[in-house]
Enzyme design. Structure first.
Site, PDB file in Angstrom:
ATOM      1  N   GLY A 217     -14.984 -84.345 -64.152  1.00 32.01           N
ATOM      2  CA  GLY A 217     -16.201 -84.752 -63.471  1.00 32.01           C
ATOM      3  C   GLY A 217     -17.402 -83.887 -63.798  1.00 32.01           C
ATOM      4  O   GLY A 217     -17.292 -82.824 -64.433  1.00 32.01           O
ATOM      5  N   HIS A 218     -18.558 -84.312 -63.318  1.00 31.68           N
ATOM      6  CA  HIS A 218     -19.840 -83.693 -63.656  1.00 31.68           C
ATOM      7  C   HIS A 218     -19.919 -82.232 -63.205  1.00 31.68           C
ATOM      8  O   HIS A 218     -19.414 -81.857 -62.149  1.00 31.68           O
ATOM      9  CB  HIS A 218     -20.989 -84.485 -63.039  1.00 31.68           C
ATOM     10  CG  HIS A 218     -21.048 -84.404 -61.528  1.00 31.68           C
ATOM     11  ND1 HIS A 218     -21.774 -83.439 -60.864  1.00 31.68           N
ATOM     12  CD2 HIS A 218     -20.482 -85.157 -60.570  1.00 31.68           C
ATOM     13  CE1 HIS A 218     -21.652 -83.598 -59.569  1.00 31.68           C
ATOM     14  NE2 HIS A 218     -20.859 -84.644 -59.357  1.00 31.68           N
ATOM     15  N   ASP A 219     -20.534 -81.411 -64.042  1.00 32.43           N
ATOM     16  CA  ASP A 219     -20.840 -80.008 -63.733  1.00 32.43           C
ATOM     17  C   ASP A 219     -19.601 -79.138 -63.550  1.00 32.43           C
ATOM     18  O   ASP A 219     -19.709 -78.010 -63.066  1.00 32.43           O
ATOM     19  CB  ASP A 219     -21.729 -79.909 -62.484  1.00 32.43           C
ATOM     20  CG  ASP A 219     -23.100 -80.522 -62.700  1.00 32.43           C
ATOM     21  OD1 ASP A 219     -23.910 -79.916 -63.421  1.00 32.43           O
ATOM     22  OD2 ASP A 219     -23.364 -81.611 -62.155  1.00 32.43           O
TER      23      ASP A 219
END
Length: 310
Positions: A217-219
């Site tokens: 997932g993001h970041d």
């Protein structure tokens, strides 16, 4: 996300049409989410629960939906909808660029790197030397790939963050303006999906190996020399420290940390942060020895009940 040049508070306020508290020439260097925001950057907050956290963060500018006392050395942007206006800024500084070819003319590809047929490489992508990119891989704009990286067929780098605000008319998407960064010697299996950061980087560090059908997932930041087995799902904003092993079908909550050299056994749900150097199993997660003891005790329940009946 750092801006190409410094902007003033007045200029930023004009882009989003907001009021502001602070000097006209207050310097603004970029924008970021609260967990990665740095001095000089904007952070947004639209819920009273998080006002104090945002106001006391490293951010120099807080995009907020209420007039509050401005902390010393900071500035405020007053908006009726900070989520919307954060999207306006992302769109302004990182607009979508339509592809005009399968491999963008602005992409940089290193010496001895092999790109198999039907690969898509977006604008401003950088790929190092001695890499092997197999067929049907999609590498979205602005991704950075180091040297000696292998990416197997069907993997996607740089898809949007799964991040939405629930509004009466439907789900409103938070736009993604970040990147995916792979360091040297990383290998990604087939059909993996690595989402870009909302404003920062999703980072996979040197020497990490990821099996087929893994989602990141993001970041999220994955450390050096990690092993991640098939069908694992890692949520956004997770920190996985160096030399962690995640076996098959592990799932994680967002915003947690998995400590250095931890081993997460298959089908575990990582519901909270865990310290390094230990083995874990189960949902909710516990140290594996303790969890396996509990399962052994559960198996004895029918025998105990039978004895009680006698």
């Amino acid at each position: 996300m750092r801006f190409p040049i410094a902007y003033t508070l007045k200029q930023i306020a004009k882009i989003i049409g907001s009021e502001y508290i602070g000097s006209d020439d207050f310097s603004v260097l970029g924008m970021n989410e609260i967990h990665v925001v740095e001095k000089g950057e904007i952070v947004f907050v639209d819920h009273p629960k998080y006002y104090d956290k945002a106001l006391n963060s490293k951010a120099s500018v807080v995009l907020i939906n209420k007039v509050v006392d401005c902390p010393e050395g900071k500035a405020l942007l007053i908006s009726d909808d900070p989520f919307r206006d954060f999207n306006v800024l992302t769109q302004f500084f990182k607009p979508f660029e339509k592809a005009t070819s399968a491999v963008a003319t602005t992409a940089k590809i290193g010496k001895n790197t092999v790109i198999q047929p039907n690969v898509f490489i977006g604008n401003n992508v950088v790929i190092g030397a001695n890499c092997l990119i197999h067929s049907n891989v999609s590498i979205y704009d602005n991704c950075i790939i180091g040297n000696n990286v292998i990416i197997h067929a069907g993997t996607v780098l740089g898809g949007d963050a799964f991040y939405y605000k629930n509004r009466p008319e439907g789900f409103d998407k938070l736009k993604s303006g970040g990147r995916v960064v792979l360091e040297d010697d990383v290998e990604l299996g087939a059909l993996c999906t690595i989402d870009k950061g909302v404003t920062g980087d999703t980072l996979i560090k040197k020497g990490t190996k990821i099996d087929n059908q893994v989602h990141v997932g993001h970041d999220t930041v994955i450390g050096r020399k990690c092993l991640i087995a098939s069908q694992t799902g890692i949520a956004g904003c997770v920190i996985i420290e160096d030399e962690v092993t995640l076996w098959g079908q592990v799932g994680t909550n967002s915003g947690i940390t998995i400590g250095k050299k931890a081993v997460i056994m298959g089908q575990t749900g990582v519901t909270k942060s865990v310290t390094g150097g230990k083995s874990y199993f189960g949902t909710p997660i516990e140290e594996s020895r303790e969890k396996l003891k509990q399962l052994a005790y559960v198996k004895k329940i029918p025998y105990i009940l039978k004895k009680m009946e006698e």
